[in-house]
Design an enzyme around this catalytic site. Structure first.
Site, PDB file in Angstrom:
ATOM      1  N   THR A 182      -1.360   7.406  -0.999  1.00 48.84           N
ATOM      2  CA  THR A 182      -2.652   7.365  -1.748  1.00 48.84           C
ATOM      3  C   THR A 182      -3.393   6.153  -1.094  1.00 48.84           C
ATOM      4  OG1 THR A 182      -1.460   5.679  -3.111  1.00 48.84           O
ATOM      5  CG2 THR A 182      -1.687   8.148  -4.073  1.00 48.84           C
ATOM      6  N   ARG A 202       0.723  -1.313   0.046  1.00 51.74           N
ATOM      7  CA  ARG A 202      -0.019   0.071  -0.100  1.00 51.74           C
ATOM      8  C   ARG A 202       1.082   1.234   0.057  1.00 51.74           C
ATOM      9  NH1 ARG A 202      -4.680   0.992   4.465  1.00 51.74           N
ATOM     10  NH2 ARG A 202      -2.652   1.411   5.948  1.00 51.74           N
ATOM     11  N   ASP A 257       4.942  -4.864  10.333  1.00 47.73           N
ATOM     12  CA  ASP A 257       5.852  -4.334  11.043  1.00 47.73           C
ATOM     13  C   ASP A 257       5.771  -5.056  12.315  1.00 47.73           C
ATOM     14  OD1 ASP A 257       6.508  -2.544   9.104  1.00 47.73           O
ATOM     15  OD2 ASP A 257       5.899  -0.905  10.151  1.00 47.73           O
ATOM     16  N   ASP A 300       0.294  -2.002  12.610  1.00 52.04           N
ATOM     17  CA  ASP A 300       0.953  -2.449  11.236  1.00 52.04           C
ATOM     18  C   ASP A 300       1.247  -3.921  11.550  1.00 52.04           C
ATOM     19  OD1 ASP A 300       2.637  -3.227   8.963  1.00 52.04           O
ATOM     20  OD2 ASP A 300       2.547  -0.922   8.495  1.00 52.04           O
TER      21      ASP A 300
HETATM   22  C1  PRP Z   1      -1.266  -4.084   4.980  1.00 50.64           C
HETATM   23  C2  PRP Z   1      -2.042  -5.303   5.134  1.00 50.64           C
HETATM   24  C3  PRP Z   1      -2.662  -5.653   4.025  1.00 50.64           C
HETATM   25  C4  PRP Z   1      -2.832  -4.165   3.564  1.00 50.64           C
HETATM   26  C5  PRP Z   1      -4.373  -3.784   4.086  1.00 50.64           C
HETATM   27  O1  PRP Z   1      -0.128  -4.464   3.841  1.00 50.64           O
HETATM   28  O2  PRP Z   1      -0.803  -6.479   5.393  1.00 50.64           O
HETATM   29  O3  PRP Z   1      -2.186  -6.234   2.823  1.00 50.64           O
HETATM   30  O4  PRP Z   1      -1.968  -3.357   4.273  1.00 50.64           O
HETATM   31  O5  PRP Z   1      -4.639  -2.447   3.519  1.00 50.64           O
HETATM   32  P1  PRP Z   1      -5.810  -2.108   2.684  1.00 50.64           P
HETATM   33  O6  PRP Z   1      -7.017  -2.998   2.816  1.00 50.64           O
HETATM   34  O7  PRP Z   1      -5.959  -0.679   2.922  1.00 50.64           O
HETATM   35  O8  PRP Z   1      -5.179  -2.460   1.138  1.00 50.64           O
HETATM   36  P2  PRP Z   1       1.034  -3.308   3.681  1.00 50.64           P
HETATM   37  O9  PRP Z   1       0.813  -2.866   2.295  1.00 50.64           O
HETATM   38  O10 PRP Z   1       1.474  -2.346   4.793  1.00 50.64           O
HETATM   39  O11 PRP Z   1       2.361  -4.349   3.281  1.00 50.64           O
HETATM   40  P3  PRP Z   1       3.132  -5.267   4.401  1.00 50.64           P
HETATM   41  O12 PRP Z   1       2.194  -6.379   4.651  1.00 50.64           O
HETATM   42  O13 PRP Z   1       4.410  -5.658   3.612  1.00 50.64           O
HETATM   43  O14 PRP Z   1       3.266  -4.370   5.736  1.00 50.64           O
HETATM   44  N1  URA Z   2      -2.374  -2.406   7.371  1.00 56.08           N
HETATM   45  C1  URA Z   2      -2.119  -2.908   8.623  1.00 56.08           C
HETATM   46  O1  URA Z   2      -1.252  -3.677   8.889  1.00 56.08           O
HETATM   47  N2  URA Z   2      -2.819  -2.341   9.768  1.00 56.08           N
HETATM   48  C2  URA Z   2      -3.965  -1.272   9.541  1.00 56.08           C
HETATM   49  O2  URA Z   2      -4.307  -0.973  10.357  1.00 56.08           O
HETATM   50  C3  URA Z   2      -4.324  -1.106   8.217  1.00 56.08           C
HETATM   51  C4  URA Z   2      -3.399  -1.770   7.239  1.00 56.08           C
END
Ligand code: PRP
Ligand code: URA
Length: 208
Positions: free
Chosen positions: A108, A104, A203, A200
């Site tokens: 945006t 994400r 993380d 997150d």
């Molecule tokens: C996070 C989470 C989902 C997404 C959800 O991933 O693990 O994949 O955000 O958000 P959305 O419904 O608004 O799309 P992120 O893109 O942060 O990547 P990561 O898992 O590598 O931290």
């Molecule tokens: N992705 C995450 O990991 N946590 C949130 O709360 C939203 C998106």
């Protein structure tokens, strides 16, 4: 719309979810809890899998039993989905696994692919899309669009925590998709994080 969403209220699921939400839970414990909760959620998420009757001979006599009708494919969304896929694989060790890398963009909130690898012949399979967080729903819809383009027909989504905004977005594009979650939280904040949520997920899982 909401009737396709199953909230798994089992006490063990809710117990683990609360520990995952706790800001004091460190990555090692977070990983263990996320794997365990994923396995627990799998019982409910796979309850409606199609089965066929087969003959089986016990050491005593012939009888009939059940066999899964379709192959199972797990598709964790990287990174955070990795924290759930091990727990699900323990229950479905014969499953094949595909990976979708989605990130994400912070400004945006749009999700972009950086990796795609899926097993073939998805149209014959039960596909479980795995992502712990369903926030805006952008990542889930991008993943579902790609899975559909690749021929997947029997898809279900397992997300540990879902925001109402994300559920609405997924249900608008995929009104028949079954969604399994442990909680529908209150709302998103101004930067797209789930409240109360668990922060997150990627993380916290990987200590970044
Ligand atoms: C996070 C989470 C989902 C997404 C959800 O991933 O693990 O994949 O955000 O958000 P959305 O419904 O608004 O799309 P992120 O893109 O942060 O990547 P990561 O898992 O590598 O931290
Ligand atoms: N992705 C995450 O990991 N946590 C949130 O709360 C939203 C998106």
């Amino acid at each position: 719309m909401i009737k396709k969403v199953t909230v798994i209220t089992h006490p063990l699921v809710q117990h683990n979810l609360t520990r995952l939400r706790d800001e004091r839970t460190q990555p090692q414990e977070f990983r263990r809890l996320l794997g365990e909760i994923a396995a627990l959620m799998t019982y409910e998420a796979t309850r409606s899998f199609a089965v066929k009757k087969i003959a089986v001979r016990t050491p005593m006599e012939k009888t009939t039993g059940s066999q899964l009708e379709r192959e199972v494919v797990l598709v964790p969304v990287l990174r955070a989905g990795l924290g759930m896929h091990d727990g699900i694989l323990e229950l479905i060790p014969h499953a094949r696994v595909g990976f979708l890398g989605l990130k994400r963009e912070e400004s945006t909130l749009r999700a972009h692919f950086y990796h795609k690898s899926l097993p073939k012949k998805l149209e014959r399979c039960e596909v479980i899309l795995i992502d712990p967080m369903l926030a805006t729903g952008g990542s889930a819809v991008a993943a579902l669009d790609f899975l559909s383009e690749q021929g997947a027909k029997n898809i279900r989504l397992v997300s540990l925590v879902a925001a109402p905004e994300g559920i609405r977005r997924v249900c608008k594009s995929y009104p028949r998709l079954p969604i399994f979650t442990a909680a529908i939280d209150r709302q998103l904040n101004s930067v797209g994080y789930i409240l109360p949520g668990l922060g997150d997920a990627g993380d916290r899982l990987f200590g970044t």
